[in-house]
Design a protein around this motif. Structure first.
Motif, PDB file in Angstrom:
ATOM      1  N   LEU A   1       3.119 -71.118  25.750  1.00  0.00           N
ATOM      2  CA  LEU A   1       2.869 -71.396  27.163  1.00  0.00           C
ATOM      3  C   LEU A   1       4.167 -71.537  27.950  1.00  0.00           C
ATOM      4  O   LEU A   1       4.160 -72.036  29.075  1.00  0.00           O
ATOM      5  CB  LEU A   1       2.043 -72.677  27.317  1.00  0.00           C
ATOM      6  N   ALA A   2       5.274 -71.065  27.396  1.00  0.00           N
ATOM      7  CA  ALA A   2       6.575 -71.296  28.022  1.00  0.00           C
ATOM      8  C   ALA A   2       6.675 -70.680  29.412  1.00  0.00           C
ATOM      9  O   ALA A   2       7.378 -71.218  30.280  1.00  0.00           O
ATOM     10  CB  ALA A   2       7.688 -70.752  27.129  1.00  0.00           C
ATOM     11  N   ASP A   3       5.985 -69.566  29.633  1.00  0.00           N
ATOM     12  CA  ASP A   3       6.113 -68.924  30.946  1.00  0.00           C
ATOM     13  C   ASP A   3       5.069 -69.409  31.949  1.00  0.00           C
ATOM     14  O   ASP A   3       5.058 -68.955  33.092  1.00  0.00           O
ATOM     15  CB  ASP A   3       6.073 -67.401  30.825  1.00  0.00           C
ATOM     16  N   ILE A   4       4.186 -70.345  31.548  1.00  0.00           N
ATOM     17  CA  ILE A   4       3.255 -70.987  32.498  1.00  0.00           C
ATOM     18  C   ILE A   4       3.215 -72.492  32.203  1.00  0.00           C
ATOM     19  O   ILE A   4       2.199 -73.027  31.756  1.00  0.00           O
ATOM     20  CB  ILE A   4       1.842 -70.372  32.436  1.00  0.00           C
ATOM     21  N   PRO A   5       4.283 -73.206  32.491  1.00  0.00           N
ATOM     22  CA  PRO A   5       4.362 -74.613  32.066  1.00  0.00           C
ATOM     23  C   PRO A   5       3.680 -75.613  32.977  1.00  0.00           C
ATOM     24  O   PRO A   5       3.617 -76.795  32.640  1.00  0.00           O
ATOM     25  CB  PRO A   5       5.877 -74.860  32.056  1.00  0.00           C
ATOM     26  N   VAL A   6       3.162 -75.179  34.131  1.00  0.00           N
ATOM     27  CA  VAL A   6       2.613 -76.134  35.090  1.00  0.00           C
ATOM     28  C   VAL A   6       1.147 -75.804  35.360  1.00  0.00           C
ATOM     29  O   VAL A   6       0.821 -74.716  35.851  1.00  0.00           O
ATOM     30  CB  VAL A   6       3.418 -76.123  36.400  1.00  0.00           C
ATOM     31  N   PHE A   7       0.258 -76.750  35.033  1.00  0.00           N
ATOM     32  CA  PHE A   7      -1.190 -76.573  35.176  1.00  0.00           C
ATOM     33  C   PHE A   7      -1.710 -77.480  36.287  1.00  0.00           C
ATOM     34  O   PHE A   7      -1.254 -78.602  36.469  1.00  0.00           O
ATOM     35  CB  PHE A   7      -1.904 -76.926  33.873  1.00  0.00           C
ATOM     36  N   SER A   8      -2.698 -76.986  37.017  1.00  0.00           N
ATOM     37  CA  SER A   8      -3.356 -77.790  38.043  1.00  0.00           C
ATOM     38  C   SER A   8      -4.391 -78.705  37.395  1.00  0.00           C
ATOM     39  O   SER A   8      -5.029 -78.325  36.408  1.00  0.00           O
ATOM     40  CB  SER A   8      -4.043 -76.885  39.069  1.00  0.00           C
ATOM     41  N   PRO A   9      -4.598 -79.909  37.939  1.00  0.00           N
ATOM     42  CA  PRO A   9      -5.525 -80.870  37.320  1.00  0.00           C
ATOM     43  C   PRO A   9      -6.987 -80.576  37.635  1.00  0.00           C
ATOM     44  O   PRO A   9      -7.689 -81.375  38.245  1.00  0.00           O
ATOM     45  CB  PRO A   9      -5.062 -82.203  37.917  1.00  0.00           C
ATOM     46  N   MET A  10      -7.438 -79.404  37.203  1.00  0.00           N
ATOM     47  CA  MET A  10      -8.841 -79.008  37.318  1.00  0.00           C
ATOM     48  C   MET A  10      -9.144 -78.239  36.034  1.00  0.00           C
ATOM     49  O   MET A  10      -8.879 -77.044  35.938  1.00  0.00           O
ATOM     50  CB  MET A  10      -9.062 -78.120  38.553  1.00  0.00           C
TER      51      MET A  10
END
Length: 642
Positions: A312-321
């Motif tokens: 997941l290194a290239d998408i490290p930020v997730f929205s809280p949903m």
């Protein structure tokens, strides 16, 4: 590629304002309806409405065509706008704020709540399936003409269109109640003014009476200095909650009797500020296991501790949903070179599949800035996190010895935060030779309660000082031209930008978007109910601190402005009403200070319509060009009046 020498700001770029507007379509609220993954998505090209889609083998399938707009305005920021129930999807519609049911196989939705006597007089959010076949949600009812004339309760809405039944009304602010697996208890979050939900909330539990209402409640966790931001029932005797008695939002098991136990004792943030009702930073996997957003990235939590997820290194930020099914996490995620997209994460093997994809015309990564996470330090030793987005364009170079102009971006909230992910709004500037630095000043989330509380009583002081520290450091390093520094921001960031341009000599231009301009007027009712007492903690309690409010208001110091200002505002903004921005701009008329005011029809707090996003981006670029002495190619000059 041969580079052409041209001044910073005058570079051409494939990142157009149209691309910025098109990409402002982040998916949200993924969940399952039967065997279909359903999600909401903003549609800037359709006037900013929010559509409802199902993920299909051949791409997205639209479930609700125009004019349906799956959005609500509870707290003016809205919240979870749809829910799956047997045989139907129930959703909130923006135009009238009513609840509708889209039955499986039906052509058109049907309303299940009555049309209110007052337009938008009854709003619904945080939709969940109820235990009796109804939809349970938070109802916000407008009772008068003042912005603070509202009440809230948790209601059960029958699918046949009957009268909603009040389940509970314990606090001025509430989240939806959730029923224990054995059906005996309800749990919910509540808080009262002057607290905001990141200051102090209460996790409440009560018996569910035979008539479907809540009995007398007791508090299991939270309080004046502890904020629970999410909870779920683990079993009939235990809840699991994100709460911060240690100063960090950690995952805790909270029994109905006994003391809570921290499952993730970390000096790291695993929750966030509850601006949007229904936000989820964790989801249950069963057998005492959870997927949790630690610092924005998902990890697995179990009895043996925390397990990292790979790939997941290239998408490290997730929205809280978050949504979980069959060992897969579904969420919106972004990275340094990838805009927000709906992804499916394999929780057993790691890695992800992108379900909604990137814009077809996203340019070569060489045109995108590489975000640099930095930590600056002020004279008192306080750490100030910031993200630097340097100029990047493979086709151009600046004349020898020229330093780039820079824009300081101040986020909203002011509890918000900026992450090191792709922002095409920033890339629109950086690909033309204008650097951007986004400062996570004291008060921002992501760094624990003590960091947030640096802003208590100090809004208008700490935020400006932290930004000034970053500006000075970039100047000393030779990374930015100290003579061509601008500041920009929206909402709370718009306040900081306006206050900075009026009271400091650091910046030479300011882009002020839907701002707070008159603090005292804001605190005395010139805003919506949710934030009507917010400034009690940020500035000081009223009555008693009126002069502090005046001293820190940009409107007080508008006569001291010496540098150009661009003001951008929506005419339907109920959070920062347009009268404040208009007053600031009008006060600059006749002063000789170059300025412009653009007001966008049909926009609320922020811009959702593609045409307005395009206009605002082009205006901002033209503004910087006129102030800093370069000519942006292919951009119509904005008229600056004096």
């Amino acid at each position: 590629m041969t580079r052409t020498e041209r001044p910073y700001g005058a570079w051409t770029s494939p990142i157009t304002a149209e691309l910025v507007a098109e990409a402002d379509n982040r998916p949200s609220w993924p969940a399952w309806h039967g065997d279909r993954l359903v999600y909401a998505q903003a549609l800037p090209g359709e006037g900013g409405r929010v559509g409802l889609f199902a993920h299909g083998a051949d791409g997205p399938v639209e479930l609700l065509a125009a004019p349906w707009n799956v959005r609500n305005r509870v707290h003016e920021y809205g919240g979870r706008p749809w829910v799956s129930v047997p045989g139907a999807i129930v959703f909130t519609n923006w135009d009238d704020q009513r609840l509708y049911a889209l039955e499986d196989g039906a052509g058109q939705p049907r309303p299940i709540t009555a049309e209110p006597q007052r337009p938008h007089g009854a709003r619904y959010t945080d939709l969940h399936p109820g235990p009796d076949g109804s939809v349970w949600c938070v109802r916000e009812t407008v009772t008068g003409d003042r912005p603070t004339d509202v009440t809230r309760d948790v209601v059960a809405v029958p699918l046949d269109g009957g009268e909603p039944r009040t389940v509970l009304a314990s606090h001025h602010f509430l989240t939806v109640a959730k029923v224990s697996p054995d059906g005996r208890h309800l749990a919910w979050l509540g808080w009262n003014h002057p607290a905001m939900p990141w200051n102090g909330t209460e996790l409440c539990v009560a018996e569910l009476r035979a008539d479907g209402t809540a009995g007398e409640h007791r508090v299991l966790a939270g309080g004046p200095q502890e904020a629970v931001c999410q909870f779920e029932w683990e079993d009939s005797d235990n809840l699991v909650a994100l709460t911060d008695p240690t100063g960090w939002w950690n995952l805790c098991r909270v029994p109905l009797t006994g003391q809570p136990r921290n499952l993730t004792p970390l000096d790291a943030e695993c929750g966030g500020a509850l601006w949007v009702a229904g936000s989820q930073w964790f989801a249950q996997l069963g057998d005492g296991r959870f997927v949790l957003l630690r610092g924005g990235a998902p990890v697995l939590v179990g009895e043996n501790g925390i397990t990292e997820l790979g790939g997941l290194a290239d998408i490290p930020v997730f929205s809280p949903m978050l949504a979980v099914r069959n060992g897969t996490l579904y969420a919106t995620a972004a990275g340094p070179a990838r805009k927000s997209a709906l992804v499916a994460v394999d929780l057993e093997r790691g890695g992800y599949t992108e379900l909604t994809g990137q814009p077809a015309d996203l340019p070569d990564p060489a045109y995108l800035p590489t975000p640099e996470s930095r930590m600056f330090t002020d004279e008192a030793g306080n750490d100030i996190p910031a993200i630097v987005f340097p100029p990047a364009n493979p086709g151009f170079t600046a004349p020898e010895g020229e330093l780039p102009p820079f824009v300081v971006h101040v986020h909203g909230g002011p509890t918000g935060a900026v992450a090191p992910v792709l922002s095409l709004e920033f890339a629109y500037l950086t690909s033309r030779g204008i650097g951007v630095v986004a400062v996570n000043h004291g008060g921002s989330t992501g760094h624990g309660r003590a960091f947030r509380e640096r802003l208590e009583g100090q809004w208008g002081v700490v935020d400006l000082a932290d930004c000034a520290t970053v500006v000075a450091a970039l100047g000393r390093e030779g990374a930015a031209d100290p003579g061509r520094m601008a500041i920009r921001g929206g909402s709370a960031g718009g306040y900081s930008a306006a206050h900075a341009i009026a009271t400091t000599d650091i910046y030479h231009a300011a882009t002020v978007r839907f701002p707070v301009i008159d603090m005292l007027r804001f605190a005395e009712g010139d805003t919506h109910d949710f934030e009507s007492q917010y400034l009690h903690s940020l500035v000081g309690a009223l009555p008693g601190h009126e002069q502090r409010y005046r001293d820190r208001s940009p409107i007080t110091h508008v006569g001291e402005v010496r540098d150009p200002v661009l003001v951008l505002q929506g005419d339907e903004d109920a959070i920062c009403p347009p009268e404040q921005a208009r007053a600031f701009s009008s006060a600059l008329d006749g002063t000789g200070i170059p300025h412009a005011y653009l007001e966008f029809a049909g926009e609320q707090h922020g811009f959702r319509k593609a045409a307005n996003i395009i206009t605002s981006m082009c205006a901002e670029l033209s503004f910087y060009g006129q102030v800093f002495g370069f000519v942006p190619p292919a951009v119509e000059p904005i008229e600056l009046r004096k």
